[in-house]
Design an enzyme around this catalytic site. Structure first.
Site, PDB file in Angstrom:
ATOM      1  N   GLY A 188       0.575  -0.918   0.301  1.00  0.00           N
ATOM      2  CA  GLY A 188       0.095   0.283  -0.317  1.00  0.00           C
ATOM      3  C   GLY A 188       0.629   1.240  -0.313  1.00  0.00           C
ATOM      4  N   ASP A 196      -5.020   2.420  11.265  1.00  0.00           N
ATOM      5  CA  ASP A 196      -6.680   2.285  11.122  1.00  0.00           C
ATOM      6  C   ASP A 196      -7.124   1.763  12.655  1.00  0.00           C
ATOM      7  OD1 ASP A 196      -9.442   1.716  10.197  1.00  0.00           O
ATOM      8  OD2 ASP A 196      -9.065  -0.151   9.645  1.00  0.00           O
ATOM      9  N   THR A 197      -6.675   0.610  12.888  1.00  0.00           N
ATOM     10  CA  THR A 197      -6.691  -0.050  14.144  1.00  0.00           C
ATOM     11  C   THR A 197      -5.156   0.616  14.548  1.00  0.00           C
ATOM     12  OG1 THR A 197      -5.958  -2.502  13.411  1.00  0.00           O
ATOM     13  CG2 THR A 197      -8.896  -2.038  13.659  1.00  0.00           C
ATOM     14  N   GLY A 198      -4.546   0.832  14.294  1.00  0.00           N
ATOM     15  CA  GLY A 198      -3.099   0.728  14.762  1.00  0.00           C
ATOM     16  C   GLY A 198      -2.315  -0.366  15.125  1.00  0.00           C
ATOM     17  N   LEU A 257       0.854  -1.493  12.502  1.00  0.00           N
ATOM     18  CA  LEU A 257       1.917   0.024  12.533  1.00  0.00           C
ATOM     19  C   LEU A 257       2.363  -0.142  14.123  1.00  0.00           C
ATOM     20  CD1 LEU A 257       1.308   2.883  11.305  1.00  0.00           C
ATOM     21  CD2 LEU A 257       2.955   1.708  10.967  1.00  0.00           C
TER      22      LEU A 257
END
Ligand code: IMP
Ligand code: MG
Length: 179
Positions: free
Chosen positions: A43, A102-104, A107
């Protein structure tokens, strides 16, 4: 297709935003000999390619593959490292470059995994942030755009591997849904 695509962020806006982030990074690392930009495949590729060219510092580029959504629109929460870095990052200044937080979970996992190698510094740069969906807190240093809880595609970002080559960011609208 059982969905339509509506433009959310234009190619022109992306270009100026990426320039802005590049300028900021250049400023923040002006006393640094070398940085390593770490892209998460697939992405981040388009964003990273554009961002890297807005930075005139000596920058290496490396990539990791971490498991993502598969073909669904929901995060699996279980993040797996499928391809590791080629570069040795110990004692180096690294910036993780991601398409969306997004949710984390992605990362958080990558950050913890890379910190074990003791880089000199680690920062996170994400093009898009969906804070409403966050489930784990992750420190983000550079954010392009904060967006609502919508599913996006384009500029490297996919839906079931499609639409990565769109030059803008679009919102996926399912045909049966009203929003
Ligand atoms: P997280 O682990 O939930 O933060 O998810 C991050 C990853 O999910 C990103 O790298 C994206 O690949 C993917 N993702 C999250 N939101 C979207 C979206 O709206 N469109 C496409 N992929 C997404
Ligand atoms: Mg991804």
């Amino acid at each position: 297709m059982d969905y339509t695509i509506e433009e959310l962020i234009s190619a022109e806006s992306l270009a100026s935003k990426v320039k802005e982030i590049g300028t900021q990074i250049e400023k923040d690392y002006s006393n640094t000999d070398e940085i390593i930009l770490i892209g998460l495949l697939r992405g981040s590729t388009v964003f990273l390619a554009d961002l890297a060219r807005e930075i005139t510092l000596d920058a290496k580029i490396d990539f990791m593959v971490v498991s993502s959504y598969g073909n669904s629109m929901n995060s699996s929460r279980e993040v797996k490292i499928k391809k590791d870095l080629e570069e040795d990052i110990s004692g180096k200044h690294i910036i993780i470059v991601e398409d969306i937080i997004d949710t984390g979970y992605t990362l958080e996992k990558v950050r913890e995994y890379l910190l074990l190698r003791e880089p000199a510094s680690l920062k996170i740069c994400t093009l898009l942030d969906k804070p409403e969906r966050r489930e784990v807190e992750v420190p983000v240093d550079y954010t392009g755009y904060t967006i609502p809880d919508v599913f996006v595609i384009g500029y490297g970002i996919d839906y079931a591997q499609r639409h990565r080559n769109l030059p803008y960011i679009g919102k996926v609208i399912m045909k049966e849904s009203k929003s």
